[in-house]
Write an enzyme that holds these catalytic residues in place. Structure first.
Site, short mmCIF file in Angstrom:
data_model
loop_
_atom_site.label_atom_id
_atom_site.label_comp_id
_atom_site.label_asym_id
_atom_site.label_seq_id
_atom_site.Cartn_x
_atom_site.Cartn_y
_atom_site.Cartn_z
N ARG A 130 0.88 -1.33 0.10
CA ARG A 130 0.04 0.03 -0.22
C ARG A 130 0.92 1.25 0.10
O ARG A 130 0.65 2.33 0.49
CB ARG A 130 -0.89 0.11 1.22
CG ARG A 130 -1.84 -0.99 1.27
CD ARG A 130 -2.79 -1.14 0.07
NE ARG A 130 -3.71 -2.29 0.17
CZ ARG A 130 -3.56 -3.44 -0.28
NH1 ARG A 130 -2.36 -3.67 -0.97
NH2 ARG A 130 -4.29 -4.57 0.02
N SER A 152 -10.95 -0.54 3.62
CA SER A 152 -10.11 -0.81 4.86
C SER A 152 -9.76 0.35 5.47
O SER A 152 -9.00 1.49 4.61
CB SER A 152 -8.80 -1.93 4.53
OG SER A 152 -9.45 -2.71 3.93
N GLU A 205 -5.07 4.05 6.34
CA GLU A 205 -4.76 3.83 5.10
C GLU A 205 -5.25 5.08 4.22
O GLU A 205 -4.48 5.35 3.12
CB GLU A 205 -5.61 2.55 4.45
CG GLU A 205 -4.98 2.35 3.00
CD GLU A 205 -5.82 1.15 2.52
OE1 GLU A 205 -5.49 -0.26 3.16
OE2 GLU A 205 -6.64 1.10 1.36
C1 LIG Z 1 -15.55 -0.18 -0.61
C2 LIG Z 1 -13.99 -0.08 -0.99
C3 LIG Z 1 -13.23 -1.08 -1.16
C4 LIG Z 1 -11.81 -0.81 -1.18
N1 LIG Z 1 -10.99 -1.96 -1.44
C5 LIG Z 1 -9.80 -1.97 -1.65
C6 LIG Z 1 -8.84 -2.83 -1.87
O1 LIG Z 1 -9.22 -4.10 -1.84
N2 LIG Z 1 -7.50 -2.64 -2.13
C7 LIG Z 1 -7.00 -1.47 -2.39
O2 LIG Z 1 -5.56 -1.38 -2.37
N3 LIG Z 1 -7.82 -0.49 -2.06
C8 LIG Z 1 -9.13 -0.43 -1.76
N4 LIG Z 1 -9.94 0.58 -1.61
C9 LIG Z 1 -9.38 1.83 -1.52
C10 LIG Z 1 -9.50 2.89 -2.91
O3 LIG Z 1 -10.62 2.13 -3.82
C11 LIG Z 1 -8.15 2.55 -3.66
O4 LIG Z 1 -7.06 3.16 -2.94
C12 LIG Z 1 -8.46 3.35 -4.88
O5 LIG Z 1 -7.18 3.13 -5.79
C13 LIG Z 1 -8.39 4.96 -4.71
O6 LIG Z 1 -8.80 5.48 -6.07
P1 LIG Z 1 -9.45 7.06 -6.27
O7 LIG Z 1 -9.45 7.30 -7.77
O8 LIG Z 1 -10.73 6.92 -5.51
O9 LIG Z 1 -8.53 7.73 -5.38
P2 LIG Z 1 -8.69 9.09 -4.49
O10 LIG Z 1 -9.29 8.59 -3.10
O11 LIG Z 1 -9.60 10.18 -5.30
O12 LIG Z 1 -7.20 9.48 -4.15
C14 LIG Z 1 -6.45 8.57 -3.22
C15 LIG Z 1 -5.01 9.18 -3.24
O13 LIG Z 1 -4.44 9.33 -4.42
C16 LIG Z 1 -3.91 10.59 -5.08
N5 LIG Z 1 -4.38 10.36 -6.58
C17 LIG Z 1 -5.70 10.10 -7.22
N6 LIG Z 1 -5.48 10.14 -8.35
C18 LIG Z 1 -4.04 10.61 -8.83
C19 LIG Z 1 -3.25 10.72 -9.93
N7 LIG Z 1 -3.92 10.67 -11.09
N8 LIG Z 1 -2.20 11.03 -9.80
C20 LIG Z 1 -1.55 11.04 -8.61
N9 LIG Z 1 -2.16 10.90 -7.51
C21 LIG Z 1 -3.42 10.71 -7.34
C22 LIG Z 1 -4.87 11.56 -4.27
O14 LIG Z 1 -4.27 12.44 -4.12
C23 LIG Z 1 -4.92 10.87 -3.03
O15 LIG Z 1 -3.87 10.88 -2.29
C24 LIG Z 1 -11.56 0.43 -1.37
C25 LIG Z 1 -12.18 1.23 -1.16
C26 LIG Z 1 -13.45 1.15 -0.99
C27 LIG Z 1 -14.09 2.45 -0.88
#
Ligand SMILES: Cc1cc2nc3c(=O)[nH]c(=O)nc-3n(C[C@H](O)[C@H](O)[C@H](O)COP(=O)(O)OP(=O)(O)OC[C@H]3O[C@@H](n4cnc5c(N)ncnc54)[C@H](O)[C@@H]3O)c2cc1C
Length: 342
Positions: A174, A242, A338
């Site tokens: 992570r 998580s 996380e």
């Molecule tokens: C129900 C649920 C289940 C999940 N299960 C998992 C799982 O099984 N495994 C797992 O690893 N994660 C899981 N997650 C966490 C999440 O889905 C991941 O971390 C996902 O990659 C976040 O994507 P996002 O576009 O929503 O990012 P955001 O929440 O919008 O951003 C997260 C971080 O990434 C940065 N960011 C976003 N886009 C960019 C970009 N283009 N360039 C640089 N930085 C950027 C943001 O600045 C921030 O720091 C889960 C979340 C939920 C709600």
């Protein structure tokens, strides 16, 4: 130059952007300025605007891994560029490129529809392709790093684009260089190396009952069913998945834990350390269902904090602190959050 409230803004920029609907925790939040960025030109213009007006910048994808402040006095950029393509095929791999604004799960479906297995264990993770390398997303025995080829990112310090290979990204559990240096890079496209000779990854609990001959489609279906049965759906109740990392501890800590709790889950790591289950530790502290105001520990999964409606960031912080203290007092193990706190 600082921006005056009366000055007209470029068409791509909005004042007081409402972020309430674009974070899966469902926290009420606004940003002084906001933009949905779909091209390289807009990204450069947005960063020039932030520099000219001395505004801090937050990058947002799908908002599924962030805990937002009620008010951000800066510029929020939602990364939304689209496009998926096959860039090369060799005897070893097919390389697929996706723009940062693509939906992660839709990419998984697209690769399988194109006969390209490899991402099926990562089905149904919310969020965008651009965020996937940020915390090296992982699930059911596969991490992004296992299927990674390279990516392109915009360096906000030098205002130039760079390609990163896996070593440059410094992937760990992570973790990546992008999570370690928040705001420095904006990922604009990610390339995945999908194996030409595919082997199913079935070692993880829940997949281990599938036959060795299971197809990628069967694994995808099983992962989707498992996730739907275990995790609260953010469309029904706000959450960020998580909330804590599973703590990685030295053998001595694991030994002390097992002496008192022989059934405590602990997974050996290649470097000799052990990964504990944060959800199990929280449940043992009797915190499943615990609440601070409208934010609670899910009664379905102790690792997930949920928003029962109208919860605040202050309540999230209070509950997270209560959990962290309880787990440390009982087990001597430190939990780390996380999601990114913005
Ligand atoms: C129900 C649920 C289940 C999940 N299960 C998992 C799982 O099984 N495994 C797992 O690893 N994660 C899981 N997650 C966490 C999440 O889905 C991941 O971390 C996902 O990659 C976040 O994507 P996002 O576009 O929503 O990012 P955001 O929440 O919008 O951003 C997260 C971080 O990434 C940065 N960011 C976003 N886009 C960019 C970009 N283009 N360039 C640089 N930085 C950027 C943001 O600045 C921030 O720091 C889960 C979340 C939920 C709600």
């Amino acid at each position: 130059m600082t921006v005056s409230a009366a000055l007209p803004l470029p068409a791509w920029l909005v004042r007081d952007m409402d972020l309430g609907g674009v974070n899966t925790f469902g926290l009420a939040a606004t940003s002084r300025f906001g933009a949905t960025v779909t091209s390289d030109a807009e990204l450069i213009a947005a960063h020039a605007f932030s520099r000219d007006n001395a505004l801090p910048v937050h990058i947002l994808g799908g908002g599924s891994n962030v805990v937002l402040s009620p008010r951000f006095d800066g510029l929020t950029l939602r990364i939304a560029g689209k496009g998926k393509t096959i860039v090369s095929r060799s005897a070893e791999t097919t390389v697929v490129q996706a723009a940062a604004g693509e939906d992660w799960h839709e990419l998984v479906v697209w690769t399988l529809d194109h006969g390209l297995p490899g991402l099926e264990n990562l089905a149904l993770i919310p969020g965008t392709v651009g965020a996937s390398p940020v915390q090296n997303i992982g699930a059911y025995g596969v991490e992004l790093a296992d299927r990674f080829d390279s990516l392109t990112a915009f360096d906000t310090q030098t205002l130039t684009w760079h390609d990163f290979n896996a070593a440059d990204c410094r992937f760990a559990y992570r973790q990546s260089v992008f999570k370690a240096q928040p705001g420095r890079y904006v990922v604009t496209a990610v390339r995945f190396a999908l194996p030409s000779v595919w082997q199913p990854v079935l070692g993880y609990a829940g997949l281990d009952t599938l036959p060795d001959t299971a197809s990628a489609g069967a694994i995808f279906d099983r992962v989707v069913a498992l996730r739907q049965s275990k995790l609260p759906d953010p469309r029904a109740i706000g959450n960020v998945g998580s909330f804590f990392h599973n703590p990685v501890v030295p053998p001595s800590v694991r030994h002390a834990l097992m002496a008192e709790h022989p059934v405590a889950p602990a997974y050996g790591q290649p470097d000799g350390s052990f990964k504990l289950s944060a959800g199990w530790l929280i449940e043992q502290c009797g915190l499943k269902g615990a609440r601070e105001g409208q934010i609670g520990v899910s009664d379905r999964h102790a690792l997930v904090l949920v928003n029962h409606g109208g919860g605040t960031r202050a309540e999230v912080e209070a509950l997270a602190a209560r959990i962290t203290e309880a787990v440390f007092e009982r087990f001597g193990v430190s939990l780390t959050a996380e999601p990114v706190f913005y």
